[in-house]
Scaffold this active site. Structure first.
Site, PDB file in Angstrom:
ATOM      1  N   THR A   1       0.825  -1.215   0.000  1.00  0.00           N
ATOM      2  CA  THR A   1       0.000   0.000   0.000  1.00  0.00           C
ATOM      3  C   THR A   1       0.859   1.265   0.000  1.00  0.00           C
ATOM      4  O   THR A   1       0.319   2.371   0.008  1.00  0.00           O
ATOM      5  CB  THR A   1      -0.899   0.031   1.258  1.00  0.00           C
ATOM      6  OG1 THR A   1      -0.046  -0.202   2.394  1.00  0.00           O
ATOM      7  CG2 THR A   1      -1.974  -1.035   1.202  1.00  0.00           C
TER       8      THR A   1
ATOM      9  N   ALA B   1       4.142   4.021  -1.182  1.00  0.00           N
ATOM     10  CA  ALA B   1       4.525   4.741  -2.403  1.00  0.00           C
ATOM     11  C   ALA B   1       5.334   3.827  -3.330  1.00  0.00           C
ATOM     12  O   ALA B   1       5.080   3.758  -4.543  1.00  0.00           O
ATOM     13  CB  ALA B   1       5.335   5.989  -2.033  1.00  0.00           C
TER      14      ALA B   1
ATOM     15  N   ARG C   1      -2.876  -2.657   9.712  1.00  0.00           N
ATOM     16  CA  ARG C   1      -3.743  -1.509   9.379  1.00  0.00           C
ATOM     17  C   ARG C   1      -4.451  -1.675   8.043  1.00  0.00           C
ATOM     18  O   ARG C   1      -5.623  -1.333   7.900  1.00  0.00           O
ATOM     19  CB  ARG C   1      -2.904  -0.215   9.309  1.00  0.00           C
ATOM     20  CG  ARG C   1      -2.465   0.359  10.614  1.00  0.00           C
ATOM     21  CD  ARG C   1      -1.691   1.659  10.376  1.00  0.00           C
ATOM     22  NE  ARG C   1      -0.441   1.457   9.630  1.00  0.00           N
ATOM     23  CZ  ARG C   1       0.705   1.118  10.176  1.00  0.00           C
ATOM     24  NH1 ARG C   1       0.785   0.933  11.485  1.00  0.00           N
ATOM     25  NH2 ARG C   1       1.797   0.942   9.452  1.00  0.00           N
TER      26      ARG C   1
ATOM     27  N   CYS D   1      17.614   5.728  -3.240  1.00  0.00           N
ATOM     28  CA  CYS D   1      17.143   6.315  -4.505  1.00  0.00           C
ATOM     29  C   CYS D   1      18.138   7.323  -5.101  1.00  0.00           C
ATOM     30  O   CYS D   1      18.417   7.297  -6.308  1.00  0.00           O
ATOM     31  CB  CYS D   1      15.779   6.969  -4.322  1.00  0.00           C
ATOM     32  SG  CYS D   1      15.606   7.877  -2.773  1.00  0.00           S
TER      33      CYS D   1
ATOM     34  N   LYS E   1      24.569   7.459   3.257  1.00  0.00           N
ATOM     35  CA  LYS E   1      24.160   6.362   2.362  1.00  0.00           C
ATOM     36  C   LYS E   1      24.759   6.593   0.981  1.00  0.00           C
ATOM     37  O   LYS E   1      25.316   5.682   0.363  1.00  0.00           O
ATOM     38  CB  LYS E   1      22.635   6.309   2.248  1.00  0.00           C
ATOM     39  CG  LYS E   1      21.935   5.715   3.443  1.00  0.00           C
ATOM     40  CD  LYS E   1      20.413   5.801   3.230  1.00  0.00           C
ATOM     41  CE  LYS E   1      19.671   5.595   4.531  1.00  0.00           C
ATOM     42  NZ  LYS E   1      18.240   5.895   4.417  1.00  0.00           N
TER      43      LYS E   1
ATOM     44  N   ARG F   1      15.949  18.501   0.609  1.00  0.00           N
ATOM     45  CA  ARG F   1      14.563  18.169   0.221  1.00  0.00           C
ATOM     46  C   ARG F   1      13.885  19.422  -0.322  1.00  0.00           C
ATOM     47  O   ARG F   1      13.997  20.505   0.257  1.00  0.00           O
ATOM     48  CB  ARG F   1      13.805  17.676   1.449  1.00  0.00           C
ATOM     49  CG  ARG F   1      12.403  17.178   1.151  1.00  0.00           C
ATOM     50  CD  ARG F   1      12.358  15.785   0.637  1.00  0.00           C
ATOM     51  NE  ARG F   1      12.712  14.791   1.643  1.00  0.00           N
ATOM     52  CZ  ARG F   1      12.960  13.516   1.376  1.00  0.00           C
ATOM     53  NH1 ARG F   1      12.919  13.069   0.130  1.00  0.00           N
ATOM     54  NH2 ARG F   1      13.280  12.671   2.336  1.00  0.00           N
TER      55      ARG F   1
ATOM     56  N   HIS G   1      14.056  12.949  -8.175  1.00  0.00           N
ATOM     57  CA  HIS G   1      15.173  13.632  -7.542  1.00  0.00           C
ATOM     58  C   HIS G   1      16.074  14.217  -8.636  1.00  0.00           C
ATOM     59  O   HIS G   1      16.297  13.584  -9.683  1.00  0.00           O
ATOM     60  CB  HIS G   1      16.035  12.654  -6.737  1.00  0.00           C
ATOM     61  CG  HIS G   1      15.342  12.045  -5.561  1.00  0.00           C
ATOM     62  ND1 HIS G   1      14.215  12.578  -4.972  1.00  0.00           N
ATOM     63  CD2 HIS G   1      15.651  10.934  -4.828  1.00  0.00           C
ATOM     64  CE1 HIS G   1      13.853  11.826  -3.946  1.00  0.00           C
ATOM     65  NE2 HIS G   1      14.704  10.820  -3.845  1.00  0.00           N
TER      66      HIS G   1
ATOM     67  N   ASN H   1      12.350   9.027  -8.607  1.00  0.00           N
ATOM     68  CA  ASN H   1      12.837   8.311  -7.416  1.00  0.00           C
ATOM     69  C   ASN H   1      11.998   7.092  -7.076  1.00  0.00           C
ATOM     70  O   ASN H   1      12.488   6.151  -6.450  1.00  0.00           O
ATOM     71  CB  ASN H   1      12.872   9.254  -6.203  1.00  0.00           C
ATOM     72  CG  ASN H   1      11.519   9.878  -5.917  1.00  0.00           C
ATOM     73  OD1 ASN H   1      10.983  10.602  -6.755  1.00  0.00           O
ATOM     74  ND2 ASN H   1      10.956   9.614  -4.768  1.00  0.00           N
TER      75      ASN H   1
HETATM   76  N1  LIG Z   1       9.948   6.481  -1.516  1.00  0.00           N
HETATM   77  C1  LIG Z   1      11.119   6.275  -2.099  1.00  0.00           C
HETATM   78  O1  LIG Z   1      11.512   6.983  -3.066  1.00  0.00           O
HETATM   79  C2  LIG Z   1      12.008   5.156  -1.644  1.00  0.00           C
HETATM   80  C3  LIG Z   1      13.116   4.854  -2.403  1.00  0.00           C
HETATM   81  C4  LIG Z   1      13.945   3.796  -2.029  1.00  0.00           C
HETATM   82  C5  LIG Z   1      13.651   3.102  -0.880  1.00  0.00           C
HETATM   83  N2  LIG Z   1      12.573   3.414  -0.122  1.00  0.00           N
HETATM   84  C6  LIG Z   1      12.327   2.629   1.107  1.00  0.00           C
HETATM   85  O2  LIG Z   1      11.179   1.795   0.917  1.00  0.00           O
HETATM   86  C7  LIG Z   1      10.472   1.684   2.154  1.00  0.00           C
HETATM   87  C8  LIG Z   1       9.019   2.104   1.940  1.00  0.00           C
HETATM   88  O3  LIG Z   1       8.988   3.439   1.467  1.00  0.00           O
HETATM   89  P1  LIG Z   1       7.642   4.131   0.943  1.00  0.00           P
HETATM   90  O4  LIG Z   1       8.073   5.452   0.468  1.00  0.00           O
HETATM   91  O5  LIG Z   1       6.893   3.220   0.052  1.00  0.00           O
HETATM   92  O6  LIG Z   1       6.824   4.279   2.350  1.00  0.00           O
HETATM   93  P2  LIG Z   1       5.259   4.471   2.602  1.00  0.00           P
HETATM   94  O7  LIG Z   1       4.586   5.109   1.462  1.00  0.00           O
HETATM   95  O8  LIG Z   1       5.178   5.110   3.940  1.00  0.00           O
HETATM   96  O9  LIG Z   1       4.700   2.946   2.714  1.00  0.00           O
HETATM   97  C9  LIG Z   1       5.064   2.105   3.777  1.00  0.00           C
HETATM   98  C10 LIG Z   1       4.513   0.695   3.508  1.00  0.00           C
HETATM   99  O10 LIG Z   1       4.998  -0.176   4.529  1.00  0.00           O
HETATM  100  C11 LIG Z   1       3.902  -0.873   5.111  1.00  0.00           C
HETATM  101  N3  LIG Z   1       4.178  -1.187   6.513  1.00  0.00           N
HETATM  102  C12 LIG Z   1       4.412  -0.331   7.518  1.00  0.00           C
HETATM  103  N4  LIG Z   1       4.602  -0.995   8.682  1.00  0.00           N
HETATM  104  C13 LIG Z   1       4.493  -2.318   8.377  1.00  0.00           C
HETATM  105  C14 LIG Z   1       4.589  -3.523   9.136  1.00  0.00           C
HETATM  106  N5  LIG Z   1       4.833  -3.513  10.446  1.00  0.00           N
HETATM  107  N6  LIG Z   1       4.418  -4.702   8.484  1.00  0.00           N
HETATM  108  C15 LIG Z   1       4.169  -4.745   7.171  1.00  0.00           C
HETATM  109  N7  LIG Z   1       4.065  -3.638   6.394  1.00  0.00           N
HETATM  110  C16 LIG Z   1       4.224  -2.442   6.999  1.00  0.00           C
HETATM  111  C17 LIG Z   1       2.737   0.090   4.994  1.00  0.00           C
HETATM  112  O11 LIG Z   1       1.515  -0.632   5.119  1.00  0.00           O
HETATM  113  P3  LIG Z   1       0.202   0.013   5.821  1.00  0.00           P
HETATM  114  O12 LIG Z   1      -0.683   0.488   4.692  1.00  0.00           O
HETATM  115  O13 LIG Z   1      -0.412  -1.167   6.498  1.00  0.00           O
HETATM  116  O14 LIG Z   1       0.627   1.092   6.745  1.00  0.00           O
HETATM  117  C18 LIG Z   1       2.982   0.610   3.577  1.00  0.00           C
HETATM  118  O15 LIG Z   1       2.544  -0.329   2.627  1.00  0.00           O
HETATM  119  C19 LIG Z   1      11.237   2.512   3.165  1.00  0.00           C
HETATM  120  O16 LIG Z   1      12.114   1.672   3.878  1.00  0.00           O
HETATM  121  C20 LIG Z   1      12.022   3.483   2.309  1.00  0.00           C
HETATM  122  O17 LIG Z   1      13.200   3.923   2.941  1.00  0.00           O
HETATM  123  C21 LIG Z   1      11.729   4.421  -0.471  1.00  0.00           C
END
Ligand SMILES: NC(=O)c1ccc[n+]([C@@H]2O[C@H](COP(=O)([O-])OP(=O)(O)OC[C@H]3O[C@@H](n4cnc5c(N)ncnc54)[C@H](OP(=O)(O)O)[C@@H]3O)[C@@H](O)[C@H]2O)c1
Length: 366
Positions: free
Chosen positions: A33, A35, A61, A150, A241, A263, A270, A344
């Site tokens: 669910t 990003a 959730r 990213c 990183k 940011r 990015h 990104n």
């Molecule tokens: N955004 C970027 O550009 C990017 C790039 C590279 C890496 N990342 C990494 O990828 C990860 C996710 O980033 P995002 O941007 O997609 O974050 P996000 O939009 O906040 O999404 C977080 C996801 O993790 C799930 N989640 C949270 N707690 C959980 C748990 N205890 N068990 C299982 N699922 C859980 C959430 O599910 P719910 O709907 O249930 O809350 C949601 O699907 C992070 O570690 C981030 O550092 C992000």
């Protein structure tokens, strides 16, 4: 539950997908669910390899919510160790603590985990892979492959052909990063603060620059020189990183790298101003452009006579890394400046992750 995706050979992002082994894979997306998870699902709908069963996982959730994937309605389940029974490839993008706990559970059950979080990236036993740069490192995997940060991915993709052609002596980068890099909640914060400021209301800041830090600043109409928390040496975790991951991916521990990560109130993509010094004497900016033009996964957009250069908006929803504004430093013969832009959520996260899985399939490593 699950979806059947037909076996249609495809060409994605310059990579010809070889599906000669005709194997079908059971796939799990953890953080479905989020990003990044949402983008991974969109890319899987493009049929990068043959999928037998797709499992969508999140926290408690979102468990029970429905998502339609390739025309089939799937129910999101809570990610627990048993979720990974019979899974071949598990994509993780649910934060480091979830990966710490559940990646070993997935591997124990025979899956290969492709992890988007920072948790395993610097582990010497885990390959940290950008397929255009170090695809061969996948052969060393012991069940886990890490997807780099990213901002690192797009920079090393641009640096690789230059390093191969001229050698690199130094890298200094300043980033201009989108809020989607901090997840869906940060995107909502930018939207809400923009509305608040345009209505002459006080902007509410809860997430940026780092959810876990003490102070929060508005991102709307602002620029924040902090991404993630500070480390003891005065650099932020995001900056460290970029520094450490670049050396690992380029297999050049002695490469001097410095980063300043900022940011901006941009939703997606990015941008980076990258300064490099090359080893070779007498290289021209035109030569550099030609080398970049032929680089894997790179698009050169550089013509000042027509004001052609990439921007976050022009790179959005694209899989490639865009490079422009290639110039020689006015005072340093071996110094050059580049402007590097990429989505990104795609090349910086979901697409690189799916590319890793495609490589694993092609190399019969899964
Ligand atoms: N955004 C970027 O550009 C990017 C790039 C590279 C890496 N990342 C990494 O990828 C990860 C996710 O980033 P995002 O941007 O997609 O974050 P996000 O939009 O906040 O999404 C977080 C996801 O993790 C799930 N989640 C949270 N707690 C959980 C748990 N205890 N068990 C299982 N699922 C859980 C959430 O599910 P719910 O709907 O249930 O809350 C949601 O699907 C992070 O570690 C981030 O550092 C992000």
């Amino acid at each position: 539950m699950g979806i059947k995706i037909p076996n249609v050979p495809m060409k994605l992002g310059g990579i010809k997908v070889n599906m000669s082994n005709n194997k079908q894979y059971n796939v799990a997306v953890v953080g479905a669910t989020g990003a990044v998870g949402q983008k991974i699902i969109e890319l899987l709908e493009e049929e990068p390899f043959e999928i037998n069963d797709l499992k969508l996982l999140s926290s408690k959730r979102s468990a029970g919510k429905k998502l339609t994937v390739a025309g089939t309605e799937l129910t999101i389940e809570e990610a627990v160790p048993e979720s990974f029974e019979n899974i071949d490839i598990a994509f993780f993008s649910a934060g480091g603590s979830v990966s710490e706990k559940l990646v070993p559970e997935a591997v124990k059950r025979g899956a290969i985990a492709v992890d988007n979080t920072s948790f395993y990236r610097m582990n010497p036993d885990v390959p940290l892979v950008v397929p255009e740069v170090n695809e061969a490192a996948l052969e060393q995997h012991e069940g886990i492959v890490a997807n780099p940060n990213c901002s690192t991915i797009q920079m090393v993709a641009a640096l690789k052909p230059l390093h191969d052609a001229y050698g690199l002596d130094r890298v200094i980068v300043s980033t201009y990063q989108a809020v989607s890099g901090a997840g869906l909640a940060a995107q909502d914060e930018l939207t809400n603060q923009t509305k608040q400021l345009l209505n002459n209301e006080e902007p509410e800041a809860h997430i940026l620059p780092a959810g876990s830090d003490k102070k929060h600043y508005p991102i709307a109409f602002n620029a924040l020189p902090q991404i993630d928390v500070f480390t003891d040496n005065g650099y932020t975790k995001e900056e460290m990183k970029m520094i450490n991951e670049t050396k690992k991916i380029m297999e050049k521990n002695d490469l001097p790298v410095a980063a300043t990560c900022v940011r901006l109130p941009v939703f997606t993509s990015h941008a980076e101003s990258v300064y490099i010094e090359v080893e070779k004497d007498g290289v021209s900016a035109e030569e550099l452009k030609e080398t970049l033009k032929n680089g894997k996964g790179i698009v050169l957009e550089d013509d000042i006579t027509t004001q052609t250069y990439p921007t976050p908006l022009s790179a959005e929803n694209k899989k490639e890394v865009y490079v422009g504004r290639v110039r020689k430093d006015p005072d340093t013969d071996k110094g050059f400046h580049l402007w590097v832009v990429s989505d990104n959520l795609l090349k910086g996260a979901a697409w690189n992750t799916v590319q890793i899985a495609i490589s694993l399939v092609n190399k019969e490593l899964v």
